[in-house]
Design a protein around this motif. Structure first.
Motif, PDB file in Angstrom:
ATOM      1  N   PHE A  91       7.037  -1.242  -5.853  1.00  0.00           N
ATOM      2  CA  PHE A  91       7.701  -0.174  -6.597  1.00  0.00           C
ATOM      3  C   PHE A  91       7.705  -0.496  -8.093  1.00  0.00           C
ATOM      4  N   HIS A  92       7.419   0.511  -8.894  1.00  0.00           N
ATOM      5  CA  HIS A  92       7.421   0.365 -10.362  1.00  0.00           C
ATOM      6  C   HIS A  92       8.742   0.937 -10.875  1.00  0.00           C
ATOM      7  N   ILE A  93       9.557   0.089 -11.485  1.00  0.00           N
ATOM      8  CA  ILE A  93      10.914   0.499 -11.875  1.00  0.00           C
ATOM      9  C   ILE A  93      11.076   0.419 -13.392  1.00  0.00           C
ATOM     10  N   LEU A  94      11.348   1.563 -13.997  1.00  0.00           N
ATOM     11  CA  LEU A  94      11.628   1.621 -15.444  1.00  0.00           C
ATOM     12  C   LEU A  94      13.098   1.283 -15.655  1.00  0.00           C
ATOM     13  N   ILE A  95      13.364   0.300 -16.496  1.00  0.00           N
ATOM     14  CA  ILE A  95      14.744  -0.164 -16.682  1.00  0.00           C
ATOM     15  C   ILE A  95      15.290   0.333 -18.011  1.00  0.00           C
ATOM     16  N   ASP A  96      16.540   0.800 -17.968  1.00  0.00           N
ATOM     17  CA  ASP A  96      17.237   1.263 -19.163  1.00  0.00           C
ATOM     18  C   ASP A  96      18.120   0.130 -19.705  1.00  0.00           C
ATOM     19  N   THR A  97      18.537   0.265 -20.953  1.00  0.00           N
ATOM     20  CA  THR A  97      19.341  -0.774 -21.621  1.00  0.00           C
ATOM     21  C   THR A  97      20.635  -1.083 -20.874  1.00  0.00           C
ATOM     22  N   ASN A  98      21.386  -0.020 -20.545  1.00  0.00           N
ATOM     23  CA  ASN A  98      22.706  -0.255 -19.939  1.00  0.00           C
ATOM     24  C   ASN A  98      22.601  -0.803 -18.522  1.00  0.00           C
ATOM     25  N   PHE A  99      21.454  -0.606 -17.857  1.00  0.00           N
ATOM     26  CA  PHE A  99      21.270  -1.143 -16.504  1.00  0.00           C
ATOM     27  C   PHE A  99      21.301  -2.676 -16.540  1.00  0.00           C
ATOM     28  N   ILE A 100      20.655  -3.251 -17.544  1.00  0.00           N
ATOM     29  CA  ILE A 100      20.649  -4.713 -17.689  1.00  0.00           C
ATOM     30  C   ILE A 100      22.067  -5.203 -18.006  1.00  0.00           C
ATOM     31  N   ASN A 101      22.755  -4.492 -18.913  1.00  0.00           N
ATOM     32  CA  ASN A 101      24.119  -4.895 -19.288  1.00  0.00           C
ATOM     33  C   ASN A 101      25.071  -4.851 -18.099  1.00  0.00           C
ATOM     34  N   PHE A 102      24.995  -3.783 -17.297  1.00  0.00           N
ATOM     35  CA  PHE A 102      25.872  -3.668 -16.122  1.00  0.00           C
ATOM     36  C   PHE A 102      25.504  -4.693 -15.051  1.00  0.00           C
ATOM     37  N   SER A 103      24.218  -5.038 -14.957  1.00  0.00           N
ATOM     38  CA  SER A 103      23.802  -6.073 -14.000  1.00  0.00           C
ATOM     39  C   SER A 103      24.433  -7.413 -14.364  1.00  0.00           C
ATOM     40  N   ILE A 104      24.485  -7.711 -15.663  1.00  0.00           N
ATOM     41  CA  ILE A 104      25.103  -8.964 -16.121  1.00  0.00           C
ATOM     42  C   ILE A 104      26.607  -8.942 -15.837  1.00  0.00           C
ATOM     43  N   GLN A 105      27.252  -7.797 -16.111  1.00  0.00           N
ATOM     44  CA  GLN A 105      28.695  -7.678 -15.863  1.00  0.00           C
ATOM     45  C   GLN A 105      29.036  -7.860 -14.390  1.00  0.00           C
ATOM     46  N   GLU A 125       5.516  12.674 -17.160  1.00  0.00           N
ATOM     47  CA  GLU A 125       4.055  12.544 -17.147  1.00  0.00           C
ATOM     48  C   GLU A 125       3.562  11.852 -15.883  1.00  0.00           C
ATOM     49  N   HIS A 126       4.218  10.754 -15.522  1.00  0.00           N
ATOM     50  CA  HIS A 126       3.777   9.960 -14.363  1.00  0.00           C
ATOM     51  C   HIS A 126       4.914   9.866 -13.354  1.00  0.00           C
ATOM     52  N   LYS A 127       4.673  10.357 -12.159  1.00  0.00           N
ATOM     53  CA  LYS A 127       5.728  10.380 -11.129  1.00  0.00           C
ATOM     54  C   LYS A 127       5.740   9.102 -10.274  1.00  0.00           C
ATOM     55  N   CYS A 128       5.137   8.019 -10.795  1.00  0.00           N
ATOM     56  CA  CYS A 128       5.044   6.792  -9.999  1.00  0.00           C
ATOM     57  C   CYS A 128       6.213   5.841 -10.232  1.00  0.00           C
ATOM     58  N   TYR A 129       7.168   6.215 -11.096  1.00  0.00           N
ATOM     59  CA  TYR A 129       8.255   5.308 -11.457  1.00  0.00           C
ATOM     60  C   TYR A 129       9.574   5.662 -10.777  1.00  0.00           C
ATOM     61  N   ILE A 130      10.395   4.619 -10.611  1.00  0.00           N
ATOM     62  CA  ILE A 130      11.805   4.780 -10.264  1.00  0.00           C
ATOM     63  C   ILE A 130      12.557   4.429 -11.549  1.00  0.00           C
ATOM     64  N   VAL A 131      13.561   5.204 -11.916  1.00  0.00           N
ATOM     65  CA  VAL A 131      14.304   4.929 -13.143  1.00  0.00           C
ATOM     66  C   VAL A 131      15.602   4.212 -12.798  1.00  0.00           C
ATOM     67  N   ALA A 132      15.802   3.051 -13.400  1.00  0.00           N
ATOM     68  CA  ALA A 132      17.028   2.275 -13.176  1.00  0.00           C
ATOM     69  C   ALA A 132      17.953   2.476 -14.369  1.00  0.00           C
ATOM     70  N   THR A 133      19.063   3.167 -14.157  1.00  0.00           N
ATOM     71  CA  THR A 133      20.013   3.435 -15.240  1.00  0.00           C
ATOM     72  C   THR A 133      21.416   3.657 -14.696  1.00  0.00           C
ATOM     73  N   CYS A 134      22.400   3.420 -15.559  1.00  0.00           N
ATOM     74  CA  CYS A 134      23.799   3.720 -15.227  1.00  0.00           C
ATOM     75  C   CYS A 134      24.354   4.783 -16.157  1.00  0.00           C
ATOM     76  N   ASP A 135      23.506   5.332 -17.018  1.00  0.00           N
ATOM     77  CA  ASP A 135      23.915   6.320 -18.007  1.00  0.00           C
ATOM     78  C   ASP A 135      23.994   7.700 -17.365  1.00  0.00           C
TER      79      ASP A 135
END
Length: 197
Positions: A66-80, A150-160
């Protein structure tokens, strides 16, 4: 004979046409019709081509890895929540996951300053793939939405919430988020982390 008293006349205003008058409505209707005619003549409508991979709202072409696009807040919440990004993704999807980070997200993390240096260090992990951005500006949400349309091959990782709302309007794009101290995914029925209906 006494002097006639002159009284001032208050609130003398020129008579105006009321907004409900038929004459006003006629003019407005004519203007609207002219504008509508011009729009119809000069406008060609294009319906966007839908992907053949979509089965109702689910994308059937998504599969491991799986190809996962990561957002900024996803990393921050993962750390929390004390979650290891790679391990938690694999626990959620039961498959190999390749996290992707765009230049916009990296720029956003760098702008946040020293408080988020741990998130920046995680984002610079060699297991994370970097995606170069060719557009102007560094607003990560727009970048992620454009890439996903554009490309439907991604999963978007976000908490926003706002970004989730925007991505839900695009058919066939699953969203990974954090709930109850673990990763969960929506719009992907096969996944382990998907909420049961």
């Amino acid at each position: 004979m006494g002097k006639a008293k002159k009284t001032r006349k208050f609130a003398q205003v020129k008579r105006m046409i009321s907004a409900k008058d038929a004459r006003v409505k006629k003019k407005d209707k004519e203007k609207k019709q002219e504008v509508a005619k011009k729009d119809k003549e000069g406008q060609i409508r294009h319906a966007p081509q839908t992907s053949s991979a979509l089965f109702f709202q689910y994308n059937t072409q998504l599969g491991p890895p799986f190809h996962i696009l990561i957002d900024t807040n996803f990393i921050n919440f993962s750390i929390q929540n004390k979650l290891d990004v790679m391990q938690s993704m694999m626990d959620c999807l039961y498959a190999k996951c390749i996290p992707y980070i765009t230049d916009c997200v990296m720029a956003e993390l760098e702008k946040l300053g020293p408080k988020f240096r741990v998130a920046l260090r995680i984002a610079k992990d060699p297991r994370f793939q970097r995606l170069p951005c060719m557009h102007k500006g560094t607003y990560a949400d727009d970048c992620l939405v454009n890439r996903v349309t554009e490309h439907k091959c991604y999963i978007v990782a976000t908490c926003d919430r706002d970004l989730k709302r925007r991505i839900r309007k695009i058919p066939g794009v699953p969203i990974m988020y954090i709930t109850q101290h673990r990763y969960s995914i929506e719009r992907m029925p096969d996944a382990y982390g998907a909420p049961r209906i």
